[in-house]
Design an enzyme around this catalytic site. Structure first.
Site, short mmCIF file in Angstrom:
data_model
loop_
_atom_site.label_atom_id
_atom_site.label_comp_id
_atom_site.label_asym_id
_atom_site.label_seq_id
_atom_site.Cartn_x
_atom_site.Cartn_y
_atom_site.Cartn_z
N ASP A 9 34.66 31.21 37.23
CA ASP A 9 35.15 30.99 35.87
C ASP A 9 36.39 31.86 35.68
O ASP A 9 36.64 32.78 36.47
CB ASP A 9 34.04 31.38 34.89
CG ASP A 9 34.49 31.35 33.45
OD1 ASP A 9 35.06 30.35 33.02
OD2 ASP A 9 34.28 32.38 32.76
N ASP A 11 38.15 32.86 32.04
CA ASP A 11 38.12 33.74 30.86
C ASP A 11 36.81 34.52 30.83
O ASP A 11 35.72 33.93 30.86
CB ASP A 11 38.23 32.91 29.58
CG ASP A 11 39.53 32.15 29.49
OD1 ASP A 11 40.29 32.38 28.54
OD2 ASP A 11 39.80 31.30 30.37
N ASP A 169 30.53 34.44 33.31
CA ASP A 169 30.11 35.50 32.39
C ASP A 169 29.24 35.02 31.24
O ASP A 169 28.91 35.82 30.36
CB ASP A 169 31.35 36.20 31.81
CG ASP A 169 32.11 35.30 30.84
OD1 ASP A 169 32.23 35.67 29.65
OD2 ASP A 169 32.58 34.23 31.26
#
Length: 217
Positions: A9, A11, A169
């Protein structure tokens, strides 16, 4: 078996983009006279792509108004494109992590819900040519965590799912990996934190890039 491919990922995982996303969101909210939000509130507004973020910013009385939505997302994209590097930076240790993995002949990719025209320049700006593939959100596929775009990335890389790790995250990232049959490593340094990742069922949760490198290698 050891992992031969790692898909990240963007961001909250590789780049701390929260301040610039929050600034762009609050800019368009203030311009319309709508309520603005704190940085911590944006931790839970981002993660599903810009269209979903805009839906979460628009007040309830305008929900479903296509004209308001289109005008707002155009304004957001214009502002964010001009300011997406104001405060964004890689998380400490991430460039070194990527260099370590590349040195071990691990194939690396980015799969993000950030619009592709915004994602690709950011990855090139901060990480150069460290990635074999960068894939942002495009209209041809539903956004993560739906599996088709993840499977597309796997096909482009000719990657074996059983030897591919997805790293993110948030609970969206855990679902992204699992929906495509991948193991997931959650990074506790990102937007959402360890508790959400563990609750979502990540196979691993790590606190530092060095810990992630040790896990993969």
């Amino acid at each position: 078996m050891p992992y031969t491919t790692v898909i990240f990922d963007l961001d909250g995982t590789l780049l701390d983009t929260l301040d610039d996303l929050a600034a762009a969101g609050n800019h368009v909210c203030a311009a319309h006279g709508w309520p603005t939000f704190t940085r911590d509130q944006y931790r839970y507004k981002v993660g599903n792509g810009q269209p979903k973020l805009i839906e979460r910013l628009i007040p309830a009385e305008f929900a479903g108004d296509g004209r308001v939505f289109e005008e707002t997302i155009r304004a957001f994209r214009a502002y964010y494109d001009a300011h997406k590097e104001d405060r964004t930076a890689p998380y400490p240790g991430v460039p070194e992590l990527l260099d370590t993995l590349r040195g071990a002949s691990i194939r690396l990719a980015v799969l993000t819900n950030k619009d592709h025209p915004a994602a690709a320049p950011l990855v090139a700006r901060y990480f150069g040519e460290r990635f074999d593939l960068v894939q942002g959100r495009i209209d041809a596929f539903p956004p993560k965590p739906a599996a088709p775009i993840t499977r597309y990335v796997l096909d482009q890389l000719d990657a074996d799912p059983s030897r591919t790790l997805y790293v993110g995250d948030s609970n969206v990232d855990v679902a992204t990996g699992h929906n495509a049959g991948l193991a997931v490593a959650g990074v506790a340094w990102g937007f959402r934190g360890r508790a959400e990742l563990e609750q979502a069922g990540a196979e691993y949760v790590v606190d530092t890039p060095a810990e992630l490198a040790a896990l993969i290698l």
